[in-house]
Design a protein around this motif. Structure first.
Motif, PDB file in Angstrom:
ATOM      1  N   UNK A  81     -15.627 -15.886  -1.249  1.00  0.00           N
ATOM      2  CA  UNK A  81     -17.041 -15.988  -1.630  1.00  0.00           C
ATOM      3  C   UNK A  81     -17.891 -16.490  -0.473  1.00  0.00           C
ATOM      4  N   UNK A  82     -17.394 -17.518   0.202  1.00  0.00           N
ATOM      5  CA  UNK A  82     -18.155 -18.053   1.347  1.00  0.00           C
ATOM      6  C   UNK A  82     -18.333 -16.988   2.429  1.00  0.00           C
ATOM      7  N   UNK A  83     -17.287 -16.215   2.663  1.00  0.00           N
ATOM      8  CA  UNK A  83     -17.383 -15.157   3.674  1.00  0.00           C
ATOM      9  C   UNK A  83     -18.353 -14.065   3.219  1.00  0.00           C
ATOM     10  N   UNK A  84     -18.247 -13.685   1.944  1.00  0.00           N
ATOM     11  CA  UNK A  84     -19.176 -12.685   1.397  1.00  0.00           C
ATOM     12  C   UNK A  84     -20.631 -13.113   1.518  1.00  0.00           C
ATOM     13  N   UNK A  85     -20.875 -14.400   1.239  1.00  0.00           N
ATOM     14  CA  UNK A  85     -22.246 -14.918   1.161  1.00  0.00           C
ATOM     15  C   UNK A  85     -23.036 -14.641   2.431  1.00  0.00           C
ATOM     16  N   UNK A  86     -22.321 -14.695   3.556  1.00  0.00           N
ATOM     17  CA  UNK A  86     -23.021 -14.565   4.829  1.00  0.00           C
ATOM     18  C   UNK A  86     -23.551 -13.158   5.072  1.00  0.00           C
ATOM     19  N   UNK A  87     -23.149 -12.211   4.236  1.00  0.00           N
ATOM     20  CA  UNK A  87     -23.669 -10.842   4.350  1.00  0.00           C
ATOM     21  C   UNK A  87     -25.096 -10.716   3.830  1.00  0.00           C
ATOM     22  N   UNK A  88     -25.553 -11.724   3.097  1.00  0.00           N
ATOM     23  CA  UNK A  88     -26.827 -11.585   2.392  1.00  0.00           C
ATOM     24  C   UNK A  88     -27.820 -12.660   2.772  1.00  0.00           C
ATOM     25  N   UNK A  89     -29.066 -12.279   2.716  1.00  0.00           N
ATOM     26  CA  UNK A  89     -30.122 -13.255   2.928  1.00  0.00           C
ATOM     27  C   UNK A  89     -30.804 -13.507   1.583  1.00  0.00           C
ATOM     28  N   UNK A  90     -30.928 -14.779   1.218  1.00  0.00           N
ATOM     29  CA  UNK A  90     -31.546 -15.092  -0.076  1.00  0.00           C
ATOM     30  C   UNK A  90     -32.926 -15.710   0.086  1.00  0.00           C
ATOM     31  N   UNK A  91     -33.464 -15.617   1.284  1.00  0.00           N
ATOM     32  CA  UNK A  91     -34.801 -16.162   1.497  1.00  0.00           C
ATOM     33  C   UNK A  91     -34.749 -17.643   1.822  1.00  0.00           C
ATOM     34  N   UNK A  92     -35.899 -18.268   1.771  1.00  0.00           N
ATOM     35  CA  UNK A  92     -35.987 -19.635   2.292  1.00  0.00           C
ATOM     36  C   UNK A  92     -35.781 -20.709   1.228  1.00  0.00           C
ATOM     37  N   UNK A  93     -35.748 -20.311  -0.034  1.00  0.00           N
ATOM     38  CA  UNK A  93     -35.542 -21.317  -1.066  1.00  0.00           C
ATOM     39  C   UNK A  93     -36.629 -22.367  -1.064  1.00  0.00           C
ATOM     40  N   UNK A 107     -26.069 -22.522  -0.641  1.00  0.00           N
ATOM     41  CA  UNK A 107     -26.721 -23.837  -0.680  1.00  0.00           C
ATOM     42  C   UNK A 107     -26.479 -24.596   0.625  1.00  0.00           C
ATOM     43  N   UNK A 108     -25.282 -24.474   1.177  1.00  0.00           N
ATOM     44  CA  UNK A 108     -25.051 -25.081   2.499  1.00  0.00           C
ATOM     45  C   UNK A 108     -26.044 -24.518   3.515  1.00  0.00           C
ATOM     46  N   UNK A 109     -26.234 -23.209   3.440  1.00  0.00           N
ATOM     47  CA  UNK A 109     -27.132 -22.548   4.389  1.00  0.00           C
ATOM     48  C   UNK A 109     -28.571 -23.018   4.258  1.00  0.00           C
ATOM     49  N   UNK A 110     -28.911 -23.525   3.076  1.00  0.00           N
ATOM     50  CA  UNK A 110     -30.273 -24.027   2.862  1.00  0.00           C
ATOM     51  C   UNK A 110     -30.416 -25.469   3.351  1.00  0.00           C
ATOM     52  N   UNK A 111     -29.334 -25.989   3.923  1.00  0.00           N
ATOM     53  CA  UNK A 111     -29.406 -27.350   4.471  1.00  0.00           C
ATOM     54  C   UNK A 111     -29.314 -28.416   3.397  1.00  0.00           C
ATOM     55  N   UNK A 112     -28.504 -28.141   2.416  1.00  0.00           N
ATOM     56  CA  UNK A 112     -28.335 -29.046   1.283  1.00  0.00           C
ATOM     57  C   UNK A 112     -27.712 -30.378   1.706  1.00  0.00           C
ATOM     58  N   UNK A 113     -28.147 -31.411   1.081  1.00  0.00           N
ATOM     59  CA  UNK A 113     -27.598 -32.769   1.249  1.00  0.00           C
ATOM     60  C   UNK A 113     -26.061 -32.730   1.195  1.00  0.00           C
ATOM     61  N   UNK A 114     -25.427 -33.313   2.195  1.00  0.00           N
ATOM     62  CA  UNK A 114     -23.964 -33.202   2.312  1.00  0.00           C
ATOM     63  C   UNK A 114     -23.191 -33.907   1.191  1.00  0.00           C
ATOM     64  N   UNK A 115     -23.871 -34.796   0.484  1.00  0.00           N
ATOM     65  CA  UNK A 115     -23.157 -35.494  -0.600  1.00  0.00           C
ATOM     66  C   UNK A 115     -23.136 -34.661  -1.881  1.00  0.00           C
ATOM     67  N   UNK A 116     -23.877 -33.560  -1.856  1.00  0.00           N
ATOM     68  CA  UNK A 116     -23.894 -32.696  -3.044  1.00  0.00           C
ATOM     69  C   UNK A 116     -22.719 -31.726  -2.983  1.00  0.00           C
ATOM     70  N   UNK A 117     -22.206 -31.384  -4.144  1.00  0.00           N
ATOM     71  CA  UNK A 117     -21.097 -30.444  -4.173  1.00  0.00           C
ATOM     72  C   UNK A 117     -21.293 -29.470  -5.323  1.00  0.00           C
ATOM     73  N   UNK A 118     -21.034 -28.197  -5.042  1.00  0.00           N
ATOM     74  CA  UNK A 118     -21.196 -27.189  -6.070  1.00  0.00           C
ATOM     75  C   UNK A 118     -19.835 -26.851  -6.662  1.00  0.00           C
ATOM     76  N   UNK A 119     -19.723 -26.934  -7.959  1.00  0.00           N
ATOM     77  CA  UNK A 119     -18.439 -26.551  -8.560  1.00  0.00           C
ATOM     78  C   UNK A 119     -18.648 -25.941  -9.941  1.00  0.00           C
TER      79      UNK A 119
END
Lengths: 163, 163, 163, 163
Positions: C46-58, C122-134
Motif C-alpha cells: 500500500x505504501x508503495x502504491x500510494x506514491x503513484x498518486x497525488x491527493x493534493x495539498x490537504x 498522511x505521512x506525505x502531508x507531514x503528519x505529526x510523528x506521534x500519530x499512527x494510522x491503523x
C-alpha cells in the motif's frame, strides 16, 4: 507492431459494454439519412459531448495538447498531436475507437463526432470567429488517423459583392 | 446496501469510454421526436443489437434465463429474472446501465432498447406469433428495475367484425 | 438496493482482467505466512502504491477527502468519508473491490493494503510523528466498509518510567 | 502501426483498477527473492489461476488454440498461436499485459505466470508425463511476444547409468 497485434488492440479498445449498441446505432442511424445529414448530427453530438470536459486554458499549444490528451487518455479515445502550419492548425487524432465502435463503413461520417468536439473546444477558447475547424477528406492509417484543420474560412464571394 | 454505495456502483457501472457520448446522444436524440418515436427507434436498435448475441436454445425457462444472463454479465448490463405467470411470462431486468447512460430523464424511452432486444430474442426462439413482448409502464426501484411481459395480444375487435 | 443487485455490482466492480490473478495471488500468498506477516506485506504494498498518486495539498479535511476520492473514483476503488472525532480522525472506506479481488477469506489481511496507502498519504502531508494510522478490527457491512483511524499512539509506560 | 500507437495501446490495455497495485507488487515482490524463486512463485500462481478457466477438450490443435484464445480475449490478455514442430509444440503468446502490469524490469520472471497457466492446462488435458512446458529464454518484440515450448524433457544421463 504486427498487423495482428494492431487488430487485436483496436478491437479490444472499444468497451464491450457498448460495442453492440454502437454497432446497431450505426446501422440504424446510417439508414436514416445521407452522409451530409449523418455528419451534421455527429458534429452536433460532438459539440454537446465537448461541454462535459474541461481541457484547461490553452495558454500554449503545448498546454492545449496536454489538456486534450488528458481527456482522451481517461476516455481511452486515443491521442492528438497539434501541429502549427503557416496558415492553419492541424489536429492529428490517432488511435480513436471510432472505427471499431461504428464500423469501417461509417468512416465517412463517424469522425464528424471528433470534428464537433474539437470545434466546440476551440470555440470555448475564444477562437477568432473567422476560423473554422473541419476534417480533411483523407482517412489515414486504415482508420487510425483522422486529420482536422483549423483555418480561416475562405468566403465564396456572394452574388452581391461579386462584380 | 447504503444509498451512497448504490449510487456509486450505478455511476461506475457505465463505461467511462462512452458515458459522455451516450449522454450527448440522449440529449440530441430526445430533441428529434416524441416519446413514441424515440421508443420505436430504441426498440429497433434493440432488435438489431440482439442479433449480435446467442442466448442458447431456450430448452427450458431456466436455460433461457441462464443463457440471457451470460450475455448480460459479459456486457455488464445487469441481470434478468424470468417469472412464469398464468397468462404471461414476466422478464424483470435489474441493474441495467440505461439510467446512467441515457440519463434519468430518458427513462420514458430508453428501456425500449431492452424491449427490442428481448422481443427479437423471443422471435428467434420461434415464439407463437400471437404473443407480444412489451414493457410495463411502471419503472421500479428508481430506474434499476424494468419489467417486460410477453403475452397474447388482445385484438381490439375491428369495425367489420364487430356487430 | 436489493441484496442481489448489491452482489451483482460488487462482483462486476473488480476488473475481469485481474480477478483470477488476484484470487490466485490471495491463495498462494496466504499459504506463505501468518496474518501478521500478510498484513505487513500488504501494508508495505500500500505504501508503495500510494506514491503513484497525488491527493493534493490537504489544505482542509474537505479538500483532502475530495482529493482522495478523485483517486478512488478513477481506480474504481470505492470512496472514503473522513470524520473528525475528538482525539482522532476516522477514515471510513466504502465499496472497495478488495473483498471480491482477494476473496472473503482474505478480509483479515487484505484491508492492510488501504491502511498502508492512507498511512503513506498522511505521512506525505507531514503528519505529526506521534500519530499512527491503523485499521479498526471490525469489518462492517459485509466487507464493504473498512474503518481506519489516525490517532496518537498511546505508549505503554516502560519498565523504567513506571513506578 | 506507429510506435506511439503501439505504446498507447499497450499502456491502455492494462486495467487502471489494478495497474498501480501490480506495479507495487512487482517492486516489493522482486525484493524478496532471486529470479529463480520469483519464477517459481509466478509459475505456481499461474497453475492456480489456470483452474479458474475451461479451455475445452483440446480435441485438435485448432480447437485448443480457439478455446485458449476465448479465455485470453475475455480477460484481454492477448492471444496465442500454437505451432507444431517436429519434436515440440510451440506456444507463441502475443500482446499480453504483463510488461505494463509488472514493468519491463520484471520481464525476467513475470512471463513464468503464463508458463504456469499453460503447464496446468496441458496437464489437465492428460498430457504425456515426459513432456514439459517451459519458456524459451528470448523475449521478443519488446516484451510483446513470449514463447513457450512443450517437449520431451531430455534427462541428463546420471552418474550410474553412464559408462
Amino acid at each position: 507492431m504486427s498487423t495482428k497485434n494492431a487488430e487485436y488492440y483496436e478491437i479490444q479498445q472499444c468497451s464491450i459494454q457498448w460495442k453492440a449498441f454502437l454497432k446497431a446505432f450505426s446501422v440504424e442511424f446510417a439508414s436514416k439519412g445521407d452522409v451530409k445529414d449523418l455528419r451534421a448530427f455527429m458534429h452536433q453530438l460532438g459539440r454537446t459531448m465537448a461541454s462535459e470536459f474541461s481541457i484547461g486554458d490553452g495558454s500554449s499549444l503545448f498546454a492545449l495538447e496536454a489538456g486534450i490528451n488528458k481527456v482522451w487518455l481517461q476516455l481511452n479515445w486515443g491521442w492528438v498531436e497539434i501541429i502549427e502550419e503557416v496558415d492553419s492548425l492541424i489536429l492529428a487524432h490517432h488511435a480513436s475507437p471510432l472505427k471499431v465502435a461504428f464500423g469501417p463503413e461509417a468512416l465517412s461520417w463517424s469522425p464528424a463526432l471528433l470534428e464537433g468536439i474539437y470545434a466546440q473546444w476551440f470555440d470555448g477558447l475564444g477562437m477568432d470567429k473567422t476560423l473554422r475547424l473541419s476534417q480533411r477528406d483523407t482517412i489515414l492509417e486504415d482508420g487510425q488517423l483522422f486529420v482536422y484543420e483549423l483555418k480561416k474560412q475562405v468566403e465564396e464571394p456572394s452574388y452581391f459583392t461579386r462584380r
